[in-house]
Design a protein around this motif. Structure first.
Motif, PDB file in Angstrom:
ATOM      1  N   ASP A   1      -1.633 -14.318  68.589  1.00  0.00           N
ATOM      2  CA  ASP A   1      -0.662 -15.232  68.460  1.00  0.00           C
ATOM      3  C   ASP A   1       0.815 -14.731  69.100  1.00  0.00           C
ATOM      4  OD1 ASP A   1      -1.661 -16.893  65.898  1.00  0.00           O
ATOM      5  OD2 ASP A   1      -1.885 -14.903  65.065  1.00  0.00           O
TER       6      ASP A   1
ATOM      7  N   ASP B   1       5.089 -18.794  66.748  1.00  0.00           N
ATOM      8  CA  ASP B   1       4.860 -19.389  65.745  1.00  0.00           C
ATOM      9  C   ASP B   1       5.584 -20.645  65.671  1.00  0.00           C
ATOM     10  OD1 ASP B   1       3.151 -17.428  64.243  1.00  0.00           O
ATOM     11  OD2 ASP B   1       5.253 -16.266  63.576  1.00  0.00           O
TER      12      ASP B   1
ATOM     13  N   GLU C   1       0.102 -26.609  59.088  1.00  0.00           N
ATOM     14  CA  GLU C   1      -1.020 -26.178  59.841  1.00  0.00           C
ATOM     15  C   GLU C   1      -1.969 -27.104  60.403  1.00  0.00           C
ATOM     16  OE1 GLU C   1      -2.691 -22.740  57.947  1.00  0.00           O
ATOM     17  OE2 GLU C   1      -0.947 -21.583  58.367  1.00  0.00           O
TER      18      GLU C   1
ATOM     19  N   ARG D   1       0.625 -24.551  64.148  1.00  0.00           N
ATOM     20  CA  ARG D   1       1.880 -25.212  63.651  1.00  0.00           C
ATOM     21  C   ARG D   1       2.344 -25.859  65.086  1.00  0.00           C
ATOM     22  NH1 ARG D   1       3.283 -24.322  58.288  1.00  0.00           N
ATOM     23  NH2 ARG D   1       2.308 -22.303  57.630  1.00  0.00           N
TER      24      ARG D   1
ATOM     25  N   GLY E   1       3.701 -24.114  68.330  1.00  0.00           N
ATOM     26  CA  GLY E   1       3.160 -22.708  68.094  1.00  0.00           C
ATOM     27  C   GLY E   1       2.288 -22.466  69.486  1.00  0.00           C
TER      28      GLY E   1
ATOM     29  N   ARG F   1      -0.630 -19.764  71.315  1.00  0.00           N
ATOM     30  CA  ARG F   1      -1.654 -18.644  71.197  1.00  0.00           C
ATOM     31  C   ARG F   1      -2.364 -18.644  72.411  1.00  0.00           C
ATOM     32  NH1 ARG F   1      -4.703 -20.249  65.343  1.00  0.00           N
ATOM     33  NH2 ARG F   1      -3.238 -19.378  63.913  1.00  0.00           N
TER      34      ARG F   1
END
Length: 210
Positions: free
Chosen positions: A95, A98, A103, A159, A162, A164
């Motif tokens: 992650d 955020d 979600e 979200r 976000g 990743r």
């Protein structure tokens, strides 16, 4: 007449010991680790297995395309502590940023940008143009019929806004050439599918849950 003293060399990536490639003195363990990651990703050398979690952070140290497509404030929200985890499927996940809002859940329609690299850090494909910064986001449902399973698992729980990074093993990657996402252009598509049997590093930015 005495000559002026020479400026002392400083190096942002000092190695554990001086060498022709990195002739600087030893530093802290954390900085030596950074140096090793930098050499591994940029093609100098690597003795570690490509599946190690340190690769996820290093894989984007040369070029970070998604940051160019993100708002300045969002691009700067790199966490102080990297949160790694390994899913049951073998996907290794980090992650980075955020997002906000609900979600993403299985079955949702999502819009996202991504950068795909081989596990050694070599670039494969991106929805963000590295020169202009323009993007062509992908819109796909979060199911196992259209999207590769590993990327679906990465996007679930994200979200909007976000970001990743994930190391996706081939068993949950492009096991079928019909699976998405793949580039529309012939050259990039062929390049991506030619590495389908390798672990691939994806950096994903979720734009919207539709």
């Amino acid at each position: 007449m005495e000559s002026a003293p020479q400026a002392k060399l400083t190096n942002p990536f000092p190695c554990a010991s001086p060498s022709p490639r990195c002739p600087y003195p030893p530093e802290s363990k954390a900085i030596r680790s950074t140096c090793r990651g930098f050499r591994a990703v940029c093609g100098v050398s690597s003795r570690r297995a490509v599946s190690e979690m340190a690769l996820l952070g290093a894989a984007t140290s040369c070029v970070n395309l998604l940051a160019a497509a993100m708002p300045v404030q969002a691009a700067m929200l790199e966490p102080d502590v990297i949160r790694y985890r390994k899913l049951d499927s073998g996907v290794k996940l980090e992650d980075v940023v955020d997002g906000e809002g609900p979600e993403a859940q299985e079955g949702d329609l999502v819009q996202f940008n991504y950068v795909c690299r081989r596990a050694n850090g070599y670039f494969v494909h991106s929805t963000v143009n590295q020169f202009s910064g323009e993007s062509k986001p992908v819109t796909l449902p979060l199911d196992g019929q259209e999207m590769i399973r590993g990327l679906k698992e990465v996007l679930i729980g994200m979200r909007a806004g976000g970001k990743r990074r994930a190391l996706i093993p081939p068993e949950v990657g492009y096991i079928d050439e019909s699976l998405q996402p793949v580039p529309e252009e012939f050259g990039p598509r062929r390049s991506l599918l030619s590495h389908a049997k390798e672990p691939l590093v994806f950096e994903v930015q979720l734009l919207k849950v539709l």
